[in-house]
Scaffold this active site. Structure first.
Site, PDB file in Angstrom:
ATOM      1  N   GLU A   1       1.542  -5.984  13.043  1.00 17.62           N
ATOM      2  CA  GLU A   1       0.384  -6.174  13.933  1.00 17.62           C
ATOM      3  C   GLU A   1      -0.209  -7.565  13.791  1.00 17.62           C
ATOM      4  O   GLU A   1      -0.661  -8.145  14.758  1.00 17.62           O
ATOM      5  CB  GLU A   1      -0.692  -5.095  13.662  1.00 17.62           C
ATOM      6  CG  GLU A   1      -1.735  -5.058  14.775  1.00 17.62           C
ATOM      7  CD  GLU A   1      -2.917  -4.132  14.489  1.00 17.62           C
ATOM      8  OE1 GLU A   1      -3.037  -3.602  13.377  1.00 17.62           O
ATOM      9  OE2 GLU A   1      -3.732  -3.960  15.414  1.00 17.62           O
TER      10      GLU A   1
ATOM     11  N   ARG B   1       0.821  -1.217   0.000  1.00 21.34           N
ATOM     12  CA  ARG B   1       0.000   0.000   0.000  1.00 21.34           C
ATOM     13  C   ARG B   1       0.855   1.268   0.000  1.00 21.34           C
ATOM     14  O   ARG B   1       0.385   2.332  -0.418  1.00 21.34           O
ATOM     15  CB  ARG B   1      -0.987  -0.027   1.179  1.00 21.34           C
ATOM     16  CG  ARG B   1      -2.188  -0.923   0.906  1.00 21.34           C
ATOM     17  CD  ARG B   1      -3.023  -1.126   2.142  1.00 21.34           C
ATOM     18  NE  ARG B   1      -2.562  -2.250   2.929  1.00 21.34           N
ATOM     19  CZ  ARG B   1      -2.774  -2.385   4.240  1.00 21.34           C
ATOM     20  NH1 ARG B   1      -3.414  -1.457   4.899  1.00 21.34           N
ATOM     21  NH2 ARG B   1      -2.335  -3.454   4.865  1.00 21.34           N
TER      22      ARG B   1
HETATM   23  O1  LIG Z   1       3.217  -1.020  12.018  1.00 23.49           O
HETATM   24  P1  LIG Z   1       3.053  -2.459  11.657  1.00 23.49           P
HETATM   25  O2  LIG Z   1       2.461  -3.281  12.772  1.00 23.49           O
HETATM   26  O3  LIG Z   1       4.339  -3.043  11.154  1.00 23.49           O
HETATM   27  O4  LIG Z   1       1.988  -2.552  10.480  1.00 23.49           O
HETATM   28  C1  LIG Z   1       1.934  -1.650   9.404  1.00 23.49           C
HETATM   29  C2  LIG Z   1       2.083  -2.331   8.085  1.00 23.49           C
HETATM   30  O5  LIG Z   1       1.029  -3.287   7.899  1.00 23.49           O
HETATM   31  C3  LIG Z   1       0.498  -3.133   6.589  1.00 23.49           C
HETATM   32  O6  LIG Z   1       1.251  -3.806   5.639  1.00 23.49           O
HETATM   33  P2  LIG Z   1       1.036  -5.315   5.123  1.00 23.49           P
HETATM   34  O7  LIG Z   1       2.284  -6.071   5.457  1.00 23.49           O
HETATM   35  O8  LIG Z   1      -0.264  -5.855   5.593  1.00 23.49           O
HETATM   36  O9  LIG Z   1       1.118  -5.151   3.561  1.00 23.49           O
HETATM   37  P3  LIG Z   1       0.216  -4.661   2.352  1.00 23.49           P
HETATM   38  O10 LIG Z   1       0.499  -3.188   2.230  1.00 23.49           O
HETATM   39  O11 LIG Z   1       0.805  -5.452   1.260  1.00 23.49           O
HETATM   40  O12 LIG Z   1      -1.244  -4.940   2.624  1.00 23.49           O
HETATM   41  C4  LIG Z   1       0.623  -1.641   6.358  1.00 23.49           C
HETATM   42  O13 LIG Z   1       0.549  -1.325   4.980  1.00 23.49           O
HETATM   43  C5  LIG Z   1       1.963  -1.328   6.958  1.00 23.49           C
HETATM   44  O14 LIG Z   1       3.018  -1.520   6.038  1.00 23.49           O
HETATM   45  N1  LIG Z   2      -5.262  -2.399  11.651  1.00 21.40           N
HETATM   46  C1  LIG Z   2      -4.685  -2.314  10.449  1.00 21.40           C
HETATM   47  N2  LIG Z   2      -5.395  -1.917   9.373  1.00 21.40           N
HETATM   48  C2  LIG Z   2      -4.800  -1.833   8.142  1.00 21.40           C
HETATM   49  N3  LIG Z   2      -3.531  -2.131   7.927  1.00 21.40           N
HETATM   50  C3  LIG Z   2      -2.791  -2.521   8.972  1.00 21.40           C
HETATM   51  N4  LIG Z   2      -1.489  -2.865   9.077  1.00 21.40           N
HETATM   52  C4  LIG Z   2      -1.244  -3.187  10.357  1.00 21.40           C
HETATM   53  N5  LIG Z   2      -2.335  -3.077  11.108  1.00 21.40           N
HETATM   54  C5  LIG Z   2      -3.323  -2.640  10.269  1.00 21.40           C
END
Ligand SMILES: O=P(O)(O)OC[C@H]1O[C@H](OP(=O)(O)OP(=O)(O)O)[C@H](O)[C@@H]1O
Ligand SMILES: Nc1ncnc2[nH]cnc12
Length: 174
Positions: free
Chosen positions: A99, A62
């Site tokens: 998370e 994202r």
């Molecule tokens: O602060 P954190 O606990 O580390 O979480 C935040 C991350 O989680 C999500 O990524 P995700 O790995 O789900 O990837 P995506 O963007 O491919 O959906 C979001 O886009 C952040 O990069």
């Molecule tokens: N609660 C949440 N919603 C969307 N993206 C996330 N990445 C980590 N935690 C998330």
């Protein structure tokens, strides 16, 4: 300070995704509205106002949505940090927890020159594991980290604790 309530209003809560107990912040309804997409990119650019940026680093996946648009607006290059196994050239890699799971991310070794001024961009700061991994990768290339900017910050998860103390910006807080 600009009013970003229209962005907040277009972000949807999805309960128990991708795991039980997680309230997922779904930005897709916001992205699909042209004026809100534009406003969100402008808001990111505002977080770097007055700073010269050589490279915007976007985090898979994202972070890419905003990262390349912000890079174009700022006159900077775009560098992706990708999940393991997707980058074809020589990489530096790091594993981390987020998370709702664990992952490994990589950056191309020749993507940033030593001393280049870098802005890291991602959609959301939760526990900070992902952003902290991105900081380590950028630092492994001896870049000058100017700031880290997020659309959303989940303040109750204290993600900032894992990040450098200066120039962390979020546009919408929960
Ligand atoms: O602060 P954190 O606990 O580390 O979480 C935040 C991350 O989680 C999500 O990524 P995700 O790995 O789900 O990837 P995506 O963007 O491919 O959906 C979001 O886009 C952040 O990069
Ligand atoms: N609660 C949440 N919603 C969307 N993206 C996330 N990445 C980590 N935690 C998330």
């Amino acid at each position: 300070m600009q009013d970003y309530s229209a962005l907040r209003d277009a972000i949807r809560d999805v309960v128990d995704f991708p795991k039980e107990g997680i309230i997922f912040k779904d930005i897709m309804p916001m992205l699909a509205q042209p004026e809100l997409l534009k406003l969100s990119v402008q808001a990111f650019c505002e977080t770097a106002a007055g700073q010269k940026i050589d490279k915007v680093v976007g985090i898979d996946a994202r972070g890419f949505i905003f990262g390349s648009a912000v890079a174009m607006e700022l006159g900077a290059g775009f560098v992706p940090i990708r999940k393991k196994g997707k980058l074809p050239w020589m990489t530096n890699a790091i594993s981390y927890s987020l998370e709702y799971g664990e992952a490994t991310v990589e950056i191309h070794q020749d993507s940033i020159k030593p001393g280049e001024r870098v802005l890291i961009v991602d959609d959301l700061l939760a526990t900070g594991g992902t952003a902290a991994a991105a900081v380590s990768l950028v630092q492994s290339l001896d870049a000058d980290l100017v700031g880290i900017s997020f659309l959303i910050e989940l303040e109750f998860l204290n993600g900032r604790q894992l990040l450098p103390t200066k120039n962390i910006h979020s546009i919408i807080q929960y």
